[in-house]
Design a protein around this motif. Structure first.
Motif, PDB file in Angstrom:
ATOM      1  N   SER A 119     -35.333  -9.157 -20.947  1.00  0.00           N
ATOM      2  CA  SER A 119     -36.151  -8.265 -22.043  1.00  0.00           C
ATOM      3  C   SER A 119     -34.960  -8.390 -23.183  1.00  0.00           C
ATOM      4  CB  SER A 119     -36.410  -7.033 -21.696  1.00  0.00           C
ATOM      5  OG  SER A 119     -35.377  -6.195 -21.319  1.00  0.00           O
ATOM      6  N   THR A 120     -35.226  -7.751 -24.403  1.00  0.00           N
ATOM      7  CA  THR A 120     -34.527  -7.739 -25.542  1.00  0.00           C
ATOM      8  C   THR A 120     -34.981  -6.552 -26.424  1.00  0.00           C
ATOM      9  OG1 THR A 120     -35.516  -9.093 -26.852  1.00  0.00           O
ATOM     10  CG2 THR A 120     -33.739 -10.115 -25.909  1.00  0.00           C
ATOM     11  N   ILE A 121     -34.435  -6.156 -27.220  1.00  0.00           N
ATOM     12  CA  ILE A 121     -34.515  -4.991 -28.230  1.00  0.00           C
ATOM     13  C   ILE A 121     -35.929  -5.382 -29.134  1.00  0.00           C
ATOM     14  CG2 ILE A 121     -33.120  -5.288 -30.065  1.00  0.00           C
ATOM     15  CD1 ILE A 121     -34.124  -1.766 -28.555  1.00  0.00           C
ATOM     16  N   GLY A 122     -36.012  -6.737 -29.433  1.00  0.00           N
ATOM     17  CA  GLY A 122     -37.074  -7.285 -30.147  1.00  0.00           C
ATOM     18  C   GLY A 122     -36.864  -8.654 -30.383  1.00  0.00           C
ATOM     19  N   SER A 123     -37.643  -9.447 -30.991  1.00  0.00           N
ATOM     20  CA  SER A 123     -37.493 -11.102 -31.249  1.00  0.00           C
ATOM     21  C   SER A 123     -36.150 -11.564 -31.746  1.00  0.00           C
ATOM     22  CB  SER A 123     -38.721 -11.970 -31.993  1.00  0.00           C
ATOM     23  OG  SER A 123     -39.795 -11.980 -30.979  1.00  0.00           O
ATOM     24  N   SER A 124     -35.685 -10.500 -32.820  1.00  0.00           N
ATOM     25  CA  SER A 124     -34.535 -11.029 -33.389  1.00  0.00           C
ATOM     26  C   SER A 124     -33.132 -11.055 -32.273  1.00  0.00           C
ATOM     27  CB  SER A 124     -34.063  -9.800 -34.168  1.00  0.00           C
ATOM     28  OG  SER A 124     -35.012  -9.648 -35.261  1.00  0.00           O
ATOM     29  N   GLU A 125     -33.225 -10.258 -31.525  1.00  0.00           N
ATOM     30  CA  GLU A 125     -31.925 -10.271 -30.454  1.00  0.00           C
ATOM     31  C   GLU A 125     -32.500 -11.478 -29.448  1.00  0.00           C
ATOM     32  OE1 GLU A 125     -31.772  -7.003 -27.565  1.00  0.00           O
ATOM     33  OE2 GLU A 125     -29.626  -8.073 -26.735  1.00  0.00           O
ATOM     34  N   ALA A 126     -33.705 -11.602 -29.086  1.00  0.00           N
ATOM     35  CA  ALA A 126     -34.187 -12.535 -28.246  1.00  0.00           C
ATOM     36  C   ALA A 126     -33.824 -14.190 -28.957  1.00  0.00           C
ATOM     37  CB  ALA A 126     -35.605 -12.734 -27.896  1.00  0.00           C
ATOM     38  N   ILE A 127     -34.008 -14.164 -30.124  1.00  0.00           N
ATOM     39  CA  ILE A 127     -33.881 -15.427 -31.168  1.00  0.00           C
ATOM     40  C   ILE A 127     -32.094 -15.841 -30.939  1.00  0.00           C
ATOM     41  CG2 ILE A 127     -33.860 -16.657 -33.358  1.00  0.00           C
ATOM     42  CD1 ILE A 127     -36.495 -15.096 -33.632  1.00  0.00           C
ATOM     43  N   MET A 128     -31.436 -14.645 -31.307  1.00  0.00           N
ATOM     44  CA  MET A 128     -30.064 -14.934 -31.284  1.00  0.00           C
ATOM     45  C   MET A 128     -29.393 -15.500 -30.146  1.00  0.00           C
ATOM     46  SD  MET A 128     -28.403 -12.711 -34.205  1.00  0.00           S
ATOM     47  CE  MET A 128     -29.093 -12.145 -35.558  1.00  0.00           C
ATOM     48  N   LEU A 129     -29.929 -14.663 -28.737  1.00  0.00           N
ATOM     49  CA  LEU A 129     -29.629 -15.363 -27.379  1.00  0.00           C
ATOM     50  C   LEU A 129     -29.810 -16.474 -27.327  1.00  0.00           C
ATOM     51  CD1 LEU A 129     -30.234 -12.067 -25.623  1.00  0.00           C
ATOM     52  CD2 LEU A 129     -28.049 -12.920 -26.017  1.00  0.00           C
ATOM     53  N   GLY A 130     -31.184 -17.010 -27.790  1.00  0.00           N
ATOM     54  CA  GLY A 130     -31.675 -18.328 -27.275  1.00  0.00           C
ATOM     55  C   GLY A 130     -30.941 -19.507 -27.903  1.00  0.00           C
TER      56      GLY A 130
END
Ligand SMILES: Cc1ncc(COP(=O)(O)O)c(C=O)c1O
Length: 462
Positions: A119-130
């Protein structure tokens, strides 16, 4: 008559609004020397917040503005738990893992039971991690082959959210944009192919763009990459930005192939706080397989006798939205999500139909797949910015903006239909939109109501 004692007690009682704090200036940019009572502090801030827009009339945001009272109860029960403290709150970690597994299965990941994601704080963090994971894998591969690792690039459409540009800048990756053109506001497969080379860490594709709510040709991009792999040996992964579409497409169009069923799709992000129907503060990143998350990016936390892999940019945050996401999964089930998305789509199509009838506007595209309606003024007859401003006078928040390069002269309005937007509200919006257009075109005369029969009033009253 009041007794002396009661009179004295009564004199001490002051209503919240009669409190001294209401007649004194409040320091705005420094901490006051002395505090005030909690009721007074609450009321002061509560009243100030009235100047914000009304979340229920906010058609600009994709983010959830309503949840059930039971979900809100759970949110308040878990808001004081730090998600990162997995040792103290192991069950929260277990629930997070369950949701990761549920989403991996929803996105058709290969059959197993220990999917990798977070889980992330939102898609922004998720995209950066991906994307970081893809950059890492690319570099490792190049190092192994003894090749240059200094010029990574990322190929995406000009239709991507700003977070993709942020990633490129923050993590030193060249951003190669597939331009838009009039009438095409998604990626072009041939143009994408031309931008790819051995330094491409990943191709990004969007399931529901921020600009028009359209879907990139993910399946076609996948086919092109599969061909490239067999022709040139370039194995380029796809990261799908399913921020909005990830909770819509699987329920409404289960046969549409955009997810892990496609060979090159290795990671997907989705915003729980958009059509996952949770309040702001939750996104998800899911990998197709463990192999796509390089080992040295994972931090292991030991709890409940098993090892938990963590991969986040952020450290502390509350657990509430992860728990709220789990609530929605159990409460709604697949059938519940499907019913809600169907209603959103029907209402969006209704709005689109009514807008189509208005001779002044044209939809940017006809094939609505997500409940997002975008439209522009034909021949720029009226300013969409003026329309947005006029709607705001009625508290509707409908943003106006222009499209990226090559289509920058397209000035559009966007209506994001969410769960709380009823057909009744759609009718009110359309009524206000028509009045806004009439006013702007100068066809409408504003005047006070007169005591005449309505048939005697010739001018329309706004
Ligand atoms: C397609 C797309 N990607 C990413 C984002 C960023 O998502 P978040 O606000 O969850 O960080 C958005 C936000 O609207 C979006 O529409």
């Amino acid at each position: 008559m009041l007794s002396r004692k009661r009179r004295k007690r009564g004199a001490k009682v002051s209503a919240t609004y009669a409190n001294r704090a209401f007649s004194e200036p409040i320091p705005k940019y420094e901490i006051p020397n002395n505090g005030i009572g909690p009721d007074v502090a609450y009321q002061l801030i509560h009243d100030e917040m009235n100047l914000d827009g009304n979340p229920f009339l906010n058609l600009a945001s994709f983010v959830t503005t309503w949840m059930e009272p039971q979900a809100e109860k759970l949110i308040m029960e878990t808001i004081n738990k730090n998600l990162v403290d997995q040792e103290e709150y192991p069950q929260t970690g277990v629930i997070q893992e369950r949701v990761v597994n549920m989403l991996a299965k929803l996105f058709n990941a290969p059959e197993k039971n220990d999917y990798v994601g977070t889980s992330t704080i939102g898609s922004s963090e998720a995209i950066m991690l991906g994307l970081l994971a893809h950059k890492w894998s690319w570099r490792k591969r190049r190092e192994k082959e003894g090749k240059d690792t200094t010029k990574p690039n990322l190929v995406v459409g000009a239709d991507v959210h700003v977070v993709w540009e942020k990633f490129a800048k923050y993590f030193d990756v060249e951003l190669r944009l597939v331009p838009m053109e009039h009438g095409r506001y998604t990626m072009d497969v041939e143009m994408t192919k031309e931008l790819i080379d051995e330094n491409t860490i990943c191709v990004g594709a969007v399931l529901g763009t921020t600009f028009t709510g359209q879907i990139d040709p993910i399946k076609e991009i996948n086919e092109m990459l599969v061909d490239l792999k067999s022709a040139k040996g370039l194995d380029i992964p796809i990261h799908v930005d399913a921020a909005s579409g990830g909770f819509i497409v699987p329920f409404l169009y289960p046969n549409m192939e955009w997810d892990f069923r496609l060979n090159q799709v290795k990671s997907i992000n989705v915003s729980g706080h958009k059509y996952g129907l949770v309040y702001p503060g939750v996104g998800w990143l899911i990998f197709k397989d463990k192999e796509f998350l390089p080992e040295d990016l994972i931090f292991y936390v030991n709890y409940l006798g098993s090892e938990e892999a963590t991969y986040t940019l952020n450290f502390s945050r509350n657990s509430a939205m992860v728990i709220a996401q789990y609530y929605n999964m159990l409460r709604l089930g697949k059938s519940g999500y499907k019913a809600i998305m169907k209603t959103c789509m029907e209402n969006a199509k209704y709005v689109a139909k009514e807008i189509r009838k208005m001779s002044v506007f044209k939809l940017t595209h006809e094939d609505l797949k997500l409940p997002v309606v975008t439209f522009y003024s034909i021949d720029n007859e009226i300013s969409v910015y003026e329309v947005s401003r006029k709607l705001r006078e009625r508290d509707w928040i409908v943003p106006a903006y222009n499209l990226p390069k090559n289509a920058e002269d397209m000035h559009i309005l966007r209506v994001v239909v969410k769960e709380n937007f009823s057909r009744d509200m759609a009718d009110m919006l359309i009524g206000d939109l028509k009045r806004a257009v009439d006013t702007i075109k100068g066809e409408c005369i504003v005047r006070a109501p007169q005591k005449k029969k309505s048939s005697q009033i010739h001018n329309k009253i706004c």
